[in-house]
Design a protein around this motif. Structure first.
Motif, mmCIF file in Angstrom:
data_model
loop_
_atom_site.group_PDB
_atom_site.id
_atom_site.type_symbol
_atom_site.label_atom_id
_atom_site.label_comp_id
_atom_site.label_asym_id
_atom_site.label_seq_id
_atom_site.Cartn_x
_atom_site.Cartn_y
_atom_site.Cartn_z
ATOM 1 N N LYS A 23 56.294 56.379 32.654
ATOM 2 C CA LYS A 23 55.063 55.970 31.437
ATOM 3 C C LYS A 23 54.853 57.035 30.670
ATOM 4 O O LYS A 23 54.287 56.655 29.610
ATOM 5 C CB LYS A 23 53.974 55.362 32.593
ATOM 6 C CG LYS A 23 54.260 54.247 33.333
ATOM 7 C CD LYS A 23 53.192 53.926 34.381
ATOM 8 C CE LYS A 23 53.463 52.709 35.012
ATOM 9 N NZ LYS A 23 52.403 52.149 35.979
ATOM 10 N N ASP A 24 55.456 58.064 31.020
ATOM 11 C CA ASP A 24 54.781 59.207 30.163
ATOM 12 C C ASP A 24 55.891 59.379 29.224
ATOM 13 O O ASP A 24 57.093 59.880 29.506
ATOM 14 C CB ASP A 24 54.836 60.547 31.024
ATOM 15 C CG ASP A 24 54.370 61.792 30.017
ATOM 16 O OD1 ASP A 24 54.479 61.985 28.995
ATOM 17 O OD2 ASP A 24 53.658 62.651 30.777
ATOM 18 N N LYS A 25 55.412 59.277 27.820
ATOM 19 C CA LYS A 25 56.418 59.207 26.701
ATOM 20 C C LYS A 25 57.033 60.457 26.494
ATOM 21 O O LYS A 25 58.401 60.645 26.275
ATOM 22 C CB LYS A 25 55.758 58.506 25.584
ATOM 23 C CG LYS A 25 55.242 57.216 25.557
ATOM 24 C CD LYS A 25 54.669 56.710 24.252
ATOM 25 C CE LYS A 25 54.435 55.212 24.274
ATOM 26 N NZ LYS A 25 53.722 54.766 23.022
ATOM 27 N N THR A 31 63.293 64.363 29.161
ATOM 28 C CA THR A 31 64.322 64.182 30.084
ATOM 29 C C THR A 31 65.358 63.584 29.584
ATOM 30 O O THR A 31 66.695 64.028 29.829
ATOM 31 C CB THR A 31 63.679 63.126 31.084
ATOM 32 O OG1 THR A 31 62.589 63.461 31.767
ATOM 33 C CG2 THR A 31 64.761 63.012 32.282
ATOM 34 N N ILE A 32 65.527 62.950 28.642
ATOM 35 C CA ILE A 32 66.632 62.411 28.104
ATOM 36 C C ILE A 32 67.483 63.417 27.226
ATOM 37 O O ILE A 32 68.796 63.673 27.562
ATOM 38 C CB ILE A 32 66.368 61.138 26.971
ATOM 39 C CG1 ILE A 32 65.856 59.961 27.607
ATOM 40 C CG2 ILE A 32 67.525 60.727 26.117
ATOM 41 C CD1 ILE A 32 66.801 59.196 28.649
ATOM 42 N N TYR A 33 66.708 64.014 26.587
ATOM 43 C CA TYR A 33 67.384 65.284 25.871
ATOM 44 C C TYR A 33 67.807 66.355 26.909
ATOM 45 O O TYR A 33 69.065 66.930 26.538
ATOM 46 C CB TYR A 33 66.465 65.696 24.636
ATOM 47 C CG TYR A 33 66.303 65.160 23.546
ATOM 48 C CD1 TYR A 33 67.308 65.397 22.368
ATOM 49 C CD2 TYR A 33 65.248 64.205 23.207
ATOM 50 C CE1 TYR A 33 67.272 64.574 20.987
ATOM 51 C CE2 TYR A 33 65.187 63.450 22.060
ATOM 52 C CZ TYR A 33 66.320 63.802 21.207
ATOM 53 O OH TYR A 33 66.152 62.968 19.731
ATOM 54 N N SER A 67 71.872 55.747 36.625
ATOM 55 C CA SER A 67 70.870 54.578 36.253
ATOM 56 C C SER A 67 70.551 54.516 34.612
ATOM 57 O O SER A 67 70.658 53.389 34.076
ATOM 58 C CB SER A 67 69.595 55.017 36.802
ATOM 59 O OG SER A 67 68.724 54.006 36.325
ATOM 60 N N ILE A 68 70.631 55.459 33.853
ATOM 61 C CA ILE A 68 70.492 55.644 32.392
ATOM 62 C C ILE A 68 71.811 55.041 31.945
ATOM 63 O O ILE A 68 71.913 54.144 30.713
ATOM 64 C CB ILE A 68 70.407 57.115 32.051
ATOM 65 C CG1 ILE A 68 69.034 57.535 32.354
ATOM 66 C CG2 ILE A 68 70.747 56.763 30.472
ATOM 67 C CD1 ILE A 68 68.922 59.042 32.002
#
Length: 315
Positions: A23-25, A31-33, A67-68
């Motif tokens: 939920k935290d944009k 995290t993705i980067y 999961s990603i």
């Protein structure tokens, strides 16, 4: 289209992909980067022994990266069409679909692509899966990093299999069209290519080499098999000489197990053969083998009978 796309727009694009629940944009983007920039640290690497005694290296992504990758597969990759000649890694395709075109043919030619996943590069993945036409360049590159390891595809990632089909789509079309013109049946199951009909194998091999070279791929010379009609023509475990069916050896093993169960009873059979498995689990496995035979040859009266025998056994 993406010429004037900035960091803000790219981040919004990434958020829209919903690659994992957060939920935290800001945390989501960070995290993705972080994973993409240190992707090799998010894998467990181990080897498993193959039937030929050699070892296959498996790259298993950690739970979050896996999961990603599954989200990328479901939300992005599965929307892209693959070649009609590709017979693996698609929910609507089975082993039987790969075998059917080759039933009752004079010659079966089986070819194998050498180090298939390892030779599909970062740029291949980017160009065929996340190109600039559909993704901002930085997003496309990031998605490619999330799906590769050390500049190549891996065995173990949920996305690798479908990506390989996308990378091979043009190859399949080129080879398939040429084969159709020459009345040759062609299918590809991952790195296994199968050709059947009445043809000169050397011409097909030369054509396959030429087209693979364009992708930076090559044939495994030790796995070129030409099988004539008078030999057992087996394709991904299915015999196709006259009709599609599993091998005689596979069916004999099931027949033997049913015989012993009928003669001695389930529990005595397990004890006599020193089979250290719970009776219920054993029956489930045996039933699964019978169902597999019937999936390939659904009118096999012998195995339809075995199916009913297993269902009636009380544990």
């Amino acid at each position: 289209m993406w010429k004037y796309t900035g960091v803000k727009e790219c981040n919004e694009f990434l958020l829209s992909l919903n690659l994992f629940n957060c939920k935290d944009k800001n945390k989501y983007i960070k995290t993705i980067y972080s994973i993409a920039n240190n992707v090799e640290e998010n894998y467990k690497i181990y080897k498993i022994k193959k039937n030929n005694g050699k070892y296959r290296t498996i790259y298993e992504p950690n739970p979050l990266l896996k999961s990603i990758q599954r989200k990328i597969l479901i939300n992005i990759l599965n929307e892209k069409s693959i070649s009609k000649y590709a017979k693996a890694y698609h929910r609507s395709i089975s082993l039987l679909d790969n075998a059917k075109p080759h039933i009752n043919k004079k010659i079966v030619l089986k070819l194998d692509i050498k180090n298939f996943f390892e030779n599909i590069s970062f740029l291949d993945v980017y160009n065929y899966c996340f190109p600039i036409e559909y993704f901002p360049k930085s997003v496309g590159m990031l998605l490619t990093y999330l799906c590769t390891y050390d500049n190549h595809l891996t065995q173990g990632s949920p996305t690798s299999a479908y990506i390989s089909n996308l990378v091979m789509k043009d190859f399949d079309k080129e080879i398939g069209t040429w084969c159709d013109h020459n009345m040759i049946s062609y299918t590809r199951y991952s790195d296994d290519m199968t050709f059947s009909g009445d043809f000169n194998p050397s011409k097909v091999i030369t054509m396959a080499r030429k087209q693979l070279y364009k992708l930076g791929l090559e044939l495994n010379n030790s796995k070129i098999h030409i099988i004539n009609k008078n030999s057992s023509q087996i394709i991904t475990g299915i015999v196709v000489n006259e009709k599609a069916q599993v091998s005689i050896k596979y069916r004999k093993e099931i027949r033997k197990e049913i015989y012993y169960i009928n003669k001695f009873g389930l529990h005595s059979h397990l004890k006599r053969c020193n089979i250290n498995i719970k009776p219920k689990k054993y029956l489930e496995k045996l039933y699964g083998k019978i169902i597999y035979v019937l999936q390939i040859d659904n009118n096999n009266k012998e195995f339809l009978k075995y199916k009913e025998i297993i269902k009636k056994i009380e544990v």
